[in-house]
Design a protein around this motif. Structure first.
Motif, PDB file in Angstrom:
ATOM      1  N   LEU A  10       0.859  -1.191   0.000  1.00 51.85           N
ATOM      2  CA  LEU A  10       0.000   0.000   0.000  1.00 51.85           C
ATOM      3  C   LEU A  10       0.888   1.232   0.000  1.00 51.85           C
ATOM      4  O   LEU A  10       1.102   1.866   1.037  1.00 51.85           O
ATOM      5  N   LEU A  15      -2.389   5.250  -1.305  1.00 46.32           N
ATOM      6  CA  LEU A  15      -3.225   5.638  -0.174  1.00 46.32           C
ATOM      7  C   LEU A  15      -3.731   7.068  -0.329  1.00 46.32           C
ATOM      8  O   LEU A  15      -4.876   7.377   0.023  1.00 46.32           O
ATOM      9  N   ASP A  35     -10.900   2.562  -6.339  1.00 47.18           N
ATOM     10  CA  ASP A  35     -10.111   1.963  -5.260  1.00 47.18           C
ATOM     11  C   ASP A  35      -9.939   0.470  -5.504  1.00 47.18           C
ATOM     12  O   ASP A  35      -8.828  -0.070  -5.404  1.00 47.18           O
ATOM     13  N   LEU A  39      -6.429  -1.458  -6.214  1.00 43.12           N
ATOM     14  CA  LEU A  39      -6.008  -2.484  -5.269  1.00 43.12           C
ATOM     15  C   LEU A  39      -5.866  -3.836  -5.965  1.00 43.12           C
ATOM     16  O   LEU A  39      -4.920  -4.591  -5.695  1.00 43.12           O
ATOM     17  N   TYR A  44      -3.555  -6.687  -4.276  1.00 41.11           N
ATOM     18  CA  TYR A  44      -4.036  -6.671  -2.892  1.00 41.11           C
ATOM     19  C   TYR A  44      -5.092  -7.746  -2.635  1.00 41.11           C
ATOM     20  O   TYR A  44      -5.211  -8.248  -1.517  1.00 41.11           O
ATOM     21  N   LEU A  66      -1.918  -4.282   7.190  1.00 43.74           N
ATOM     22  CA  LEU A  66      -2.290  -3.596   5.955  1.00 43.74           C
ATOM     23  C   LEU A  66      -3.703  -3.035   6.031  1.00 43.74           C
ATOM     24  O   LEU A  66      -3.974  -1.926   5.546  1.00 43.74           O
ATOM     25  N   GLN A  67      -4.610  -3.768   6.627  1.00 42.06           N
ATOM     26  CA  GLN A  67      -5.983  -3.281   6.735  1.00 42.06           C
ATOM     27  C   GLN A  67      -6.085  -2.089   7.682  1.00 42.06           C
ATOM     28  O   GLN A  67      -6.901  -1.182   7.468  1.00 42.06           O
ATOM     29  N   ARG A  69      -3.718   0.085   7.924  1.00 44.22           N
ATOM     30  CA  ARG A  69      -3.157   1.159   7.091  1.00 44.22           C
ATOM     31  C   ARG A  69      -4.181   1.647   6.063  1.00 44.22           C
ATOM     32  O   ARG A  69      -4.348   2.863   5.869  1.00 44.22           O
ATOM     33  N   LEU A  70      -4.886   0.718   5.416  1.00 49.18           N
ATOM     34  CA  LEU A  70      -5.884   1.096   4.428  1.00 49.18           C
ATOM     35  C   LEU A  70      -7.028   1.874   5.077  1.00 49.18           C
ATOM     36  O   LEU A  70      -7.546   2.849   4.501  1.00 49.18           O
TER      37      LEU A  70
END
Length: 386
Positions: A10, A15, A35, A39, A44, A66-67, A69-70
């Motif tokens: 990511l 982002l 998005d 991704l 992703y 990662l989730q 962060r997303l």
């Protein structure tokens, strides 16, 4: 984990684009197609698929990071993608433990398919342990499903819907059937998603009118009720951990925005930045102390799933507990962030206003507070006397 770099999956630039689009989708109540496209292009959708099947080969611990962060960029996008990742996570739980049956999910994710989560039903507080959807054998190993599923995230775009229903007609009935269907005329997607928050998930109602799952996509037939089957553990563990991750990411973003705001604002009374005000400093510290507890808890539980740790009957208390704590923590942090940032956060154009609405959705995901507390009480006190 020490050499894991979330930015490889990511990047900041990606982002940034997702963050820029988030208020538009919230305002217009639209699905974040760009998005998803970006991704998917970045691989992703297959982060939890083993490398030997073409995926990134990440573990649940890394996916949880990662989730988080997303979610700092677009909570609704993260929550929608969560539902796809739940199924690829369950497939990983299966393959890690030598259980066949979900290889088609892994291969599909690598090919760009989108898997949605069709478990929730209105009024069905049994959740994974029962279903009001009928599952009728087709005679060739497949099943036809009839019923209504609610909160079907990714509703406009999914290519396969993982769901469950109750078989009451077979010789060994009743059996809960877990399977995957494709979009056909027997699947009707509602246009009823007009909500307070998490609008871009487009978690619309799905009506099934004899929607058929082929024999190859019937994954499990199990007894209703609490069950040690891998499908129950897989769904519950991955679902709770990734949900906790999304809401923890919301809390992190709210904390960052609050810090940014108090550093930029100056008190007319003292001439100092609000970051120097003792009361505001206490509030920021309170937010940070609450937030800091969750990422390591999520990481530890996710690592236990990856490592196939034996937590025995404590699993369900641990998993429902981390989800419950993440939700209550995130709501508290966003509340505090709104107060810290001042009246400007009350305007709908302010990102904190959107986070405030988005975080409220957490209370409606299983396990709800009542279930989490009942599970913990039973673990510590034993079952209720009959």
């Amino acid at each position: 984990m020490s050499d894991f770099d979330p930015a490889l999956f990511l990047p900041d630039e990606l982002l940034g684009r997702i963050r820029d689009r988030a208020p538009v989708h919230d305002r217009e109540n639209t699905f974040p197609q760009q998005d998803l496209d970006e991704l998917r292009e970045a691989g992703y959708l297959s982060i939890l698929v083993p490398k030997e099947r073409g995926g990134a080969g990440l573990g649940l611990e890394q996916a949880a990071i990662l989730q988080q962060r997303l979610a700092t960029a677009a909570p609704a996008t993260a929550l929608a993608i969560n539902m796809h990742l739940v199924w690829t996570g369950v497939a990983k739980v299966f393959s890690d433990r030598g259980v066949p049956g979900l290889e088609f999910v892994q291969d599909g994710a690598v090919a760009g398919e989108v898997f949605a989560f069709g478990i929730s039903e209105g009024g069905n507080d049994l959740v994974l342990f029962g279903s009001d959807t009928s599952a009728v054998p087709t005679g060739d190993g497949g099943y036809a499903f009839t019923g209504t599923k609610i909160f079907t995230s990714l509703a406009p775009v999914w290519t396969k819907l993982g769901l469950h229903g109750l078989d009451t007609t077979s010789a060994d009935a009743p059996k809960l059937v877990f399977a995957f269907i494709e979009r056909t005329d027997a699947v009707v997607t509602g246009v009823d998603w007009d909500t307070l928050g998490m609008r871009a998930t487009q978690s619309r109602t799905t009506r099934l009118n004899g929607a058929v799952a082929e024999a190859a996509h019937v994954v499990r037939r199990i007894d209703p009720g609490p069950n040690p089957d891998p499908i129950v553990f897989g769904i519950f563990s991955v679902f709770e951990i990734l949900l906790a991750s999304v809401y923890t990411g919301i809390a992190r973003r709210a904390l960052d925005l609050a810090v940014q705001t108090v550093r930029q604002r100056t008190s007319k009374k003292t001439g100092l930045a609000y970051s120097q005000d003792p009361d505001i400093r206490w509030r920021i510290a309170d937010m940070a102390l609450a937030y800091d507890a969750l990422p390591p808890q999520i990481a530890a539980l996710a690592r236990d799933v990856d490592d196939q740790a034996d937590n025995g009957p404590r699993w369900f208390t641990l998993l429902s507990g981390v989800k419950h704590r993440a939700i209550t923590m995130a709501k508290h942090v966003v509340d505090q962030a709104m107060l810290t940032a001042g009246g400007g956060s009350y305007f709908s154009a302010n990102e904190l206003s959107r986070l405030y609405r988005d975080v409220l959705a957490g209370a409606f995901h299983p396990s709800d507070p009542e279930s989490a507390h009942a599970t913990a009480a039973s673990a510590w006190l034993g079952p209720l006397d009959s």
